[in-house]
Design an enzyme around this catalytic site. Structure first.
Site, PDB file in Angstrom:
ATOM      1  N   GLU A   1     -31.067  16.647  -2.434  1.00 35.98           N
ATOM      2  CA  GLU A   1     -29.624  16.380  -2.600  1.00 35.98           C
ATOM      3  C   GLU A   1     -29.241  17.030  -3.918  1.00 35.98           C
ATOM      4  O   GLU A   1     -29.650  16.558  -4.977  1.00 35.98           O
ATOM      5  CB  GLU A   1     -29.365  14.867  -2.706  1.00 35.98           C
ATOM      6  CG  GLU A   1     -29.931  14.034  -1.589  1.00 35.98           C
ATOM      7  CD  GLU A   1     -29.120  14.109  -0.321  1.00 35.98           C
ATOM      8  OE1 GLU A   1     -28.016  14.685  -0.349  1.00 35.98           O
ATOM      9  OE2 GLU A   1     -29.607  13.601   0.694  1.00 35.98           O
TER      10      GLU A   1
ATOM     11  N   CYS B   1     -21.870  14.320  -8.374  1.00 38.36           N
ATOM     12  CA  CYS B   1     -22.074  15.518  -7.552  1.00 38.36           C
ATOM     13  C   CYS B   1     -20.844  15.730  -6.666  1.00 38.36           C
ATOM     14  O   CYS B   1     -20.515  16.842  -6.291  1.00 38.36           O
ATOM     15  CB  CYS B   1     -23.324  15.371  -6.714  1.00 38.36           C
ATOM     16  SG  CYS B   1     -23.331  13.849  -5.777  1.00 38.36           S
TER      17      CYS B   1
END
Ligand code: NAD
Length: 523
Positions: free
Chosen positions: A291, A325
């Site tokens: 990720e 993010c």
């Protein structure tokens, strides 16, 4: 099978209620009295083990304050943790699925009781304000509750569907992989750290969890909750250490079966590469779940409710100082409404208050010196790449406290291929990009190498449907902020250079940590 109610996400705390603010302040006092200055050793095979060298965690909002320390694992510690975890795996893999799930549920119950303490610790250790810390702890609880329930569908022989065939019994078994390494980032040091270890563990794997260097205390706090909930020795090896040494050692090791990593693109791609190289004695292809970063864009077109769009932009851009993010780092506005949107955005963002997480400020300090220097580098090129409309400075100080403070910054008329528009800054620095029209805006949105989150503010049905098909992101939001995915509600994860799209908090996430075996018996 577990006898429990269906999964429901945790509600968020309403901080407009004075009693909730008071409770938070009381938790801050308690944490300052009981946890500040605490040292967390490693936990290997159920034993607390210390190292000569320590990792020190500083308060980013007041760098004169040491929050606490953790052990700094050596290569020998990592080796011991790995071998011990394989030993523990022999038993852990034989546990019934519901017995393992019960440990997650117990941990969720403990964390619910200590919710505000976990929040307060994050306010001090990484500078989260009240709401940001609250939603993160809620997410951590949700991961436990959700994965405990998800695990049930992989329980027993024939848990996955196969077609009936006369004269035979056929079934598909889901088996744990073995021992894996979980390497997590500092920006969600509670939820991501916990989610990334709980998922593989509940389906029968053992995990060596290496938290981020800047957030070792909250990780130690969370690991202790898992032990208190009853995890047997060796199932979770808590290994605070430096990524470049123990992280590298474990990701390249022949006996590491899987790696689950959340962090930057550069480190993630490096791990992907080293993990692909087969080591002497290695007997499997390592499974790698990544990720990574994002350069997330939100489009506002001329049909949008501009008030909704501006609110979404401010929330998505500056929540936790853009250190998510999923944060909106590119605002893409069609020419027809560019001035209105940008003026509103600048005006609204201009009201954000800078201060500490403990004071519940809107904009707090960024996490560490490296991040501060990196963001300062982007502030230096900002006037060449666009017009600085708000902020633009990194004072490194606020109300007499030295810390990694960066102003909420908006840079207008940034070109679509400028560095500011392409590189992940991971701070409160937003590029606004002018698009000719809707088609141009969508092309701009898709013009980075990333594909994590994105958004569209529009009232045009055809455009929303087109975005559904063509906007290249793992998580797409319409007419709201592009951050704040809820476990089970918005499974989260990106594609392209943003990761392997494994969708944390989604219905199939646990399958990342299992292998399937088809067994046929002829009658
Ligand atoms: P980072 O890549 O610097 O560090 C992440 C982890 O990797 C840390 O624990 C670090 O110690 C470890 N590490 C560093 N070098 C290593 C190596 N050679 N081998 C093994 N491990 C190593 O990232 P960060 O600064 O902690 O986090 C911010 C980044 O994480 C941003 O890019 C952000 O977008 C990304 N992120 C992504 C998601 C997502 O779900 N996609 C969520 C949160 C953060």
């Amino acid at each position: 099978m577990l006898k429990i109610q269906d999964y429901r996400p945790q509600p968020f705390i309403d901080f407009t209620q004075p009693e909730n603010v008071q409770a938070y302040e009381a938790a801050l006092k308690k944490v300052r009295a009981e946890l500040l200055g605490k040292h967390y050793p490693m936990v290997i095979d159920g034993e607390r083990v210390d190292t000569e060298e320590k990792l020190t965690s500083l308060n980013p909002c007041d760098t004169s304050e040491v929050v606490g320390t953790t052990a700094r694992a050596t290569i020998q510690d990592a080796e011991r943790a790995l071998q011990g975890a394989w030993k523990a795996f022999e038993t852990w893999k034989t546990w019934e699925m519901d017995a393992r799930a019960r440990i997650l549920l117990k941990a969720a119950a403990i964390l619910k009781r200590r919710h505000l303490e976990a929040c307060a610790l994050m306010s001090i250790e990484v500078g989260k304000n009240y709401a940001e810390a609250d939603v993160e702890v809620a997410e951590a609880i949700d991961f436990l509750e959700y994965y405990a329930r998800s695990a049930m569908k992989y329980s027993g022989f024939g848990s996955s569907e196969t077609t009936w065939f006369e004269g035979e019994e056929n079934g598909l078994m889901s088996l744990p992989l073995g021992v894996g390494v979980s390497i997590s980032p500092w920006n969600f040091p509670c939820a991501i750290f916990l989610g990334m270890l709980a998922a593989p563990i509940v389906v029968g794997n053992c995990v060596i969890a290496k938290p981020a260097e800047d957030a070792g205390l909250i990780a130690g706090f969370i690991a202790d909750i898992m032990y208190e909930a009853g995890l047997p020795a060796g199932v979770l090896q808590f290994l605070p250490g430096v990524g470049k040494d123990v992280g590298e050692y474990l990701t390249t090791h022949a006996r590491t079966r899987f790696i689950t990593f959340t962090g930057s693109r550069a480190v993630g791609l490096h791990i992907n590469e080293v993990a692909a190289r087969v080591q002497p004695g290695q007997k499997w292809i390592k499974k790698v779940v990544l990720e990574l970063g994002g350069k997330d864009g939100m489009i506002v077109d001329e049909t949008a409710d501009l008030d909704v769009a501006i609110t979404a932009a401010v929330q998505g851009a500056f929540g936790f100082n853009g250190q998510k993010c999923s944060a909106m780092s590119r605002l893409i506005v069609v020419d027809a409404v560019y001035d209105d949107v940008v003026n509103g955005f600048v005006e609204r963002a201009g009201k954000l208050k800078m201060g500490t997480g403990e004071e519940n400020a809107n904009v707090t300090a960024v996490v560490n010196g490296m991040s501060f220097d990196k963001i300062k580098g982007y502030l230096e090129i900002a006037p060449q790449e666009g017009k600085v409309l708000l902020g633009g400075e990194a004072p490194g100080e606020c109300n007499g406290k030295q810390g990694y403070y960066v102003q909420a910054t908006i840079v207008g008329d940034v070109k679509r291929d400028a560095r500011l528009a392409q590189e992940e800054i991971f701070g409160p620095v937003i590029s606004v990009i002018r698009a000719k029209d809707w088609a141009d805006a969508l092309a701009i949105a898709n013009s980075t190498e990333y594909g994590l989150t994105g958004g569209v503010c529009s009232r045009d049905r055809d455009r929303l449907e087109q975005a559904r098909r063509e906007f290249e992101v793992g998580n797409l939001y319409f007419n709201r902020k592009i951050t704040g995915a809820i476990v089970g509600v918005q499974p989260f994860g990106g594609y392209n250079m943003s990761g392997t799209d494994s969708k944390a908090g989604g219905p199939d996430y646990l399958a990342n940590f299992m292998q399937l075996k088809t067994v046929t018996e002829r009658w």
